[in-house]
Design an enzyme around this catalytic site. Sequence first.
Site, PDB file in Angstrom:
ATOM      1  N   CYS A 284       3.390  35.789 -59.440  1.00  0.00           N
ATOM      2  CA  CYS A 284       2.134  36.589 -59.727  1.00  0.00           C
ATOM      3  C   CYS A 284       1.774  37.124 -58.276  1.00  0.00           C
ATOM      4  CB  CYS A 284       0.913  35.437 -60.079  1.00  0.00           C
ATOM      5  SG  CYS A 284       0.764  34.145 -58.792  1.00  0.00           S
TER       6      CYS A 284
ATOM      7  N   ASP B 204       0.273  35.620 -55.647  1.00  0.00           N
ATOM      8  CA  ASP B 204      -0.531  35.203 -54.947  1.00  0.00           C
ATOM      9  C   ASP B 204      -0.288  34.308 -53.683  1.00  0.00           C
ATOM     10  OD1 ASP B 204      -2.051  36.226 -56.914  1.00  0.00           O
ATOM     11  OD2 ASP B 204      -2.950  34.473 -58.026  1.00  0.00           O
TER      12      ASP B 204
ATOM     13  N   CYS C  12      -5.741  34.790 -57.549  1.00  0.00           N
ATOM     14  CA  CYS C  12      -6.622  34.496 -58.664  1.00  0.00           C
ATOM     15  C   CYS C  12      -7.751  33.666 -58.488  1.00  0.00           C
ATOM     16  CB  CYS C  12      -5.954  34.450 -59.860  1.00  0.00           C
ATOM     17  SG  CYS C  12      -5.281  32.680 -59.910  1.00  0.00           S
TER      18      CYS C  12
ATOM     19  N   CYS D 124      -1.381  27.867 -60.254  1.00  0.00           N
ATOM     20  CA  CYS D 124      -2.312  28.131 -59.427  1.00  0.00           C
ATOM     21  C   CYS D 124      -2.515  26.888 -58.495  1.00  0.00           C
ATOM     22  CB  CYS D 124      -3.725  28.732 -59.756  1.00  0.00           C
ATOM     23  SG  CYS D 124      -3.264  29.841 -60.973  1.00  0.00           S
TER      24      CYS D 124
END
Length: 145
Positions: free
Chosen positions: A33, A35, A59, A103
């Site tokens: 992603c 991140d 995110c 995450c």
Amino acid sequence: MYSEKVMDHFKNPRNMGEIENASGVGTVGNAKCGDIMRMYLDIDENGIIRDCKFKTFGCGAAVATSSMATELVKGKTIKEALEVTNKAVMEALDGLPPVKVHCSLLAEQAIHAALWDYCEKHNIKIDGLEKPVNDIEELEEDEDE
Ligand code: FES
């Protein structure tokens, strides 16, 4: 989709920022992603985490999990902080949707990476603490490919 706690930590993140001359800093990223999360730890002479701050380029769930993770490790010893797993962070946030579990993993990895940095600087070996694999250099290498 998100619990109230997740929304709260996303909208009002705790401990956002950086610590100058931190005892340990860890940066991790998720290559998929893109991140990135960075954790700063201030550890006192008794090995207690006095302060913890984070910077997250990612995110909303990554922001919320970093925020919660900093709250959970504050006041803990290094060994206790190792128990702040992604599961513990998710539980404290009243859960995350399945697609957002990674995450919270980033938060766990960022704490471990910062603890690893501290331990390496101080020549400390802690059972269960391993060199971070998912670090930012890897992410940058991936980007170069
Ligand atoms: Fe990757 Fe949240 S989507 S950290």
